[in-house]
Motif scaffolding. Structure first.
Motif, PDB file in Angstrom:
ATOM      1  N   GLY A 170       7.032   9.138  -1.648  1.00 49.29           N
ATOM      2  CA  GLY A 170       6.081   8.699  -0.860  1.00 49.29           C
ATOM      3  C   GLY A 170       6.183   7.597   0.689  1.00 49.29           C
ATOM      4  N   GLU A 171       5.611   6.764   0.807  1.00 48.50           N
ATOM      5  CA  GLU A 171       5.967   5.639   2.237  1.00 48.50           C
ATOM      6  C   GLU A 171       4.593   4.787   1.453  1.00 48.50           C
ATOM      7  N   LYS A 212       3.278  11.078  -2.916  1.00 50.72           N
ATOM      8  CA  LYS A 212       3.622  12.163  -1.713  1.00 50.72           C
ATOM      9  C   LYS A 212       3.919  13.417  -3.336  1.00 50.72           C
ATOM     10  N   LYS A 263       1.557   5.949  -0.307  1.00 54.33           N
ATOM     11  CA  LYS A 263       0.693   6.482  -0.447  1.00 54.33           C
ATOM     12  C   LYS A 263       1.847   7.803  -0.418  1.00 54.33           C
ATOM     13  N   ASN A 278       0.875  -1.164   0.510  1.00 52.90           N
ATOM     14  CA  ASN A 278       0.091   0.020  -0.050  1.00 52.90           C
ATOM     15  C   ASN A 278       0.577   1.121   0.259  1.00 52.90           C
ATOM     16  N   LYS A 281      -2.077  15.522  -3.755  1.00 56.71           N
ATOM     17  CA  LYS A 281      -3.085  14.905  -3.050  1.00 56.71           C
ATOM     18  C   LYS A 281      -2.986  13.827  -2.417  1.00 56.71           C
ATOM     19  N   VAL A 282      -2.460  14.065  -0.888  1.00 49.39           N
ATOM     20  CA  VAL A 282      -2.197  12.844  -0.389  1.00 49.39           C
ATOM     21  C   VAL A 282      -2.496  12.713   0.638  1.00 49.39           C
ATOM     22  N   VAL A 283      -4.365  13.225   0.374  1.00 45.32           N
ATOM     23  CA  VAL A 283      -5.512  12.488   0.964  1.00 45.32           C
ATOM     24  C   VAL A 283      -6.191  11.834   0.488  1.00 45.32           C
ATOM     25  N   THR A 284      -6.208  12.369  -1.107  1.00 42.83           N
ATOM     26  CA  THR A 284      -6.648  10.907  -2.876  1.00 42.83           C
ATOM     27  C   THR A 284      -5.304   9.923  -2.401  1.00 42.83           C
ATOM     28  N   SER A 313      -2.859   8.044  -0.353  1.00 40.84           N
ATOM     29  CA  SER A 313      -2.695   7.468   1.104  1.00 40.84           C
ATOM     30  C   SER A 313      -3.253   6.295   0.909  1.00 40.84           C
ATOM     31  N   SER A 314      -3.804   5.448   0.164  1.00 43.15           N
ATOM     32  CA  SER A 314      -3.781   3.661   0.059  1.00 43.15           C
ATOM     33  C   SER A 314      -3.641   3.430  -1.788  1.00 43.15           C
ATOM     34  N   LYS A 329      -6.688   6.087 -10.056  1.00 47.77           N
ATOM     35  CA  LYS A 329      -6.460   5.410  -7.786  1.00 47.77           C
ATOM     36  C   LYS A 329      -6.726   4.082  -8.335  1.00 47.77           C
TER      37      LYS A 329
END
Length: 213
Positions: free
Chosen positions: A176-177, A91, A89, A87, A144-147, A149-150, A111
Motif C-alpha cells: 500500500g501507501e 491495498k 492506505k 496513516n 477494499k481500499v475505500v475501507t 484508506s486511512s 480497522k
C-alpha cells in the motif's frame, strides 16, 4: 486450489474473500509498509513464545526465512494488534503460514480498533478472507481500499487453520501507501479558540484602551 498458487501473473479471484494472485512490478518496494509498523507496540494474543508475533513482519526479501515464526498456544487462534507510525492506505496482504494443516485458512481484518481481545472478535470484521496455503508468498489478498484508506491501527484475527491443533505463521506482508501522520493539537486549539475571538473582542479593546487599575 487450482488457479491459486500458479505463476503469479493471474488476476483471477481466489476464493470468496476477494484474494488475488498479484505480482506488483517491484515487490520489494510494494511490500515495504513493514517499516511503518510501530513494532515495539505490536500485540500478538495466544502466541506460544512471547514476542514471536512481532518477528513475522519483515522485509520482502526475508519473507522465506522460516526460522522466525509465531505459533499459537492454547488453540489454533491468533490475534494481532498492529499500530502504524503513519496513516496507511492498505491495498493488499500476503500471508505465509506453516506447512500443511498449520497454515491459517481464514483471516479477518478490523480497522482502527486498538487493543482488541478474543472477546471482541464477535464484532463484524471490516473484511474477511478465505485463505489458501501459500508457501512461496505469491498469493495476495486485496483489501477494499475505500475501507482501508486511512489506517492507523490494524487488527488481524486468524480464527482457524487446515486441521492442526496450532497455527503457524512466518510472514505477514502489507502492500500500500502511507502519508505522514500529523499532530493536530495546535490545529484543534485554533479551531476552538476562533469562535471565542468575537466574544472577547470588546473586552480585548477595553483592556487595551484603558489602563488596568
Amino acid at each position: 486450489m487450482s488457479g491459486c498458487g500458479g505463476n503469479g501473473h493471474s488476476h483471477d479471484h481466489c476464493g470468496g474473500g476477494g484474494g488475488h494472485e498479484h505480482t506488483p512490478p517491484d515487490l520489494g518496494v510494494a511490500y515495504s509498509l513493514f517499516t511503518r509498523i510501530d513494532t515495539n507496540n505490536i500485540e500478538c494474543l495466544n502466541e506460544a513464545v512471547e514476542g514471536s508475533g512481532k518477528t513475522v513482519f519483515k522485509a520482502w526479501e526475508d519473507r522465506m526465512d522460516r526460522d522466525k515464526f509465531v505459533e499459537s498456544d492454547a488453540d489454533e487462534e491468533l490475534l494481532f494488534n498492529i499500530p502504524f507510525t503513519d496513516n496507511i492506505k492498505l491495498k493488499g496482504i500476503i500471508v505465509i503460514g506453516g506447512e500443511n494443516g498449520y497454515h491459517p485458512n481464514k483471516m479477518r481484518l478490523y480497522k482502527n480498533r486498538e487493543h482488541m481481545t478474543f472477546d471482541d472478535v464477535s464484532l463484524a470484521a471490516d473484511q474477511e478472507f478465505e485463505l489458501h496455503p501459500d508457501p512461496s508468498g505469491t498469493l495476495e489478498y486485496t483489501t477494499k481500499v475505500v475501507t482501508f484508506s486511512s489506517v492507523t491501527h490494524l487488527t488481524i484475527h486468524f480464527p482457524s487453520n487446515f486441521g492442526e491443533d496450532t497455527t503457524k505463521i512466518s510472514y505477514i506482508g502489507f502492500r500500500g501507501e502511507y502519508t505522514k501522520a500529523h499532530r493536530h493539537g495546535v490545529t484543534i486549539c485554533n479551531y476552538e479558540s476562533a469562535p471565542q475571538l468575537s466574544d472577547h473582542k470588546d473586552k480585548a479593546m477595553d483592556s487595551v484602551g484603558r489602563p488596568v487599575m
